[in-house]
Design an enzyme around this catalytic site. Structure first.
Site, PDB file in Angstrom:
ATOM      1  CG  ASP A   1      -3.914   7.533  -1.291  1.00 45.84           C
ATOM      2  OD1 ASP A   1      -3.170   6.541  -1.365  1.00 45.84           O
ATOM      3  OD2 ASP A   1      -4.113   8.312  -2.244  1.00 45.84           O
TER       4      ASP A   1
ATOM      5  CG  ASP B   1       1.550   8.064  -4.555  1.00 48.64           C
ATOM      6  OD1 ASP B   1       2.477   8.848  -4.375  1.00 48.64           O
ATOM      7  OD2 ASP B   1       1.650   6.825  -4.400  1.00 48.64           O
TER       8      ASP B   1
ATOM      9  CG  ASP C   1      -6.523   9.913  -5.350  1.00 45.86           C
ATOM     10  OD1 ASP C   1      -5.841   9.272  -4.526  1.00 45.86           O
ATOM     11  OD2 ASP C   1      -6.505   9.690  -6.573  1.00 45.86           O
TER      12      ASP C   1
END
Length: 248
Positions: free
Chosen positions: A18, A20, A193
């Site tokens: 991922d 961000d 995250d």
């Protein structure tokens, strides 16, 4: 690092990241960028700070509700357009563009990678492990971020939700990444995250090894959102890959 699965962890043939809040901390950059936008809006629109922020948040929610699980639902350009309109000033095209450029310029100026991200990517490349990036939002700004970080030569492939047509956890971005990587899904690690978007998205339909980046504000997923591994520092993943290579 915590190993949360009973399954044996094996060396991957590909690793998907991922962007961000996984490669860098999102919150400090966003807060600095929005602060700069507010200053400009106060000067140009003569609006109260709190009024602008409240209208911005309401506008953001309206855009997300209107567009659903798509790349455009994250568009700062649309957020600022809607904010100005909701303030009763009509569609101010030049100002909307100005605020968006101010936001992203300030955002990038206030970002930095988590420690050892590049070193981990270099290690993967050196061991012949393919790399990809699955990221929500539109391609242009996500490409700009990757170039800004100097990571454009580190990813073999990038899939944005704009290209895929849906945000994670939809299977579409994952399907597209696997199509590009040409690697069996069981041999892929997914690092992110978000317990819902990254971990659940990769586990639900693909049986990937899921790895959650934990830092301030991020909580380890539970139940169907639980990752196979959680970690705080990329050096931990470097050490894990090195250990797994020795065991090959």
């Amino acid at each position: 690092m915590k190993i949360l699965t009973e399954e044996k962890i094996t060396k991957p043939k590909a690793v998907i990241f991922d962007t961000d809040n996984t490669l860098y901390p999102y919150k400090p950059a966003h807060e600095a960028a929005l602060k700069e936008v507010v200053v400009k809006a106060q000067n140009l629109l003569k609006v109260d700070k709190e009024d602008f922020l409240e209208t911005f948040e309401n506008s953001r929610k309206k855009i997300k509700s209107q567009l659903g699980n798509t790349a455009a639902s994250h568009s700062r350009l649309l957020y600022f357009q809607k904010t100005i309109e909701q303030l009763g000033m009509g569609t101010r095209i030049f100002l909307t563009l100005d605020l968006e450029q101010t936001y992203w310029r300030t955002f990038l100026a206030n970002t930095r990678l988590f420690d050892h991200v590049k070193e981990f990517l270099q290690l993967l490349k050196g061991q012949g492990v393919k790399t990809a990036n699955i990221t929500d939002l539109t391609a242009q700004i996500q490409f700009r971020k990757i170039v800004f970080f100097g990571l454009d030569e580190f990813f073999d492939y990038v899939v944005t939700s704009e290209e895929a047509g849906k945000d994670k956890p939809s299977r579409k971005p994952f399907d597209l990444a696997l199509e590009k990587l040409q690697v069996e899904q069981e041999k892929v690690w997914m690092i992110g995250d978000s317990a819902e978007n990254d971990i659940y998205g990769a586990k639900k339909n693909f049986n990937m090894t899921t790895i959650q980046k934990i830092h301030q504000g991020v909580i380890i997923g539970q139940g169907e959102f639980e990752p196979d591994i959680s970690f705080n520092h990329y050096l931990e993943l470097e050490n894990l890959i090195t250990k797994l290579k020795k065991n090959d």
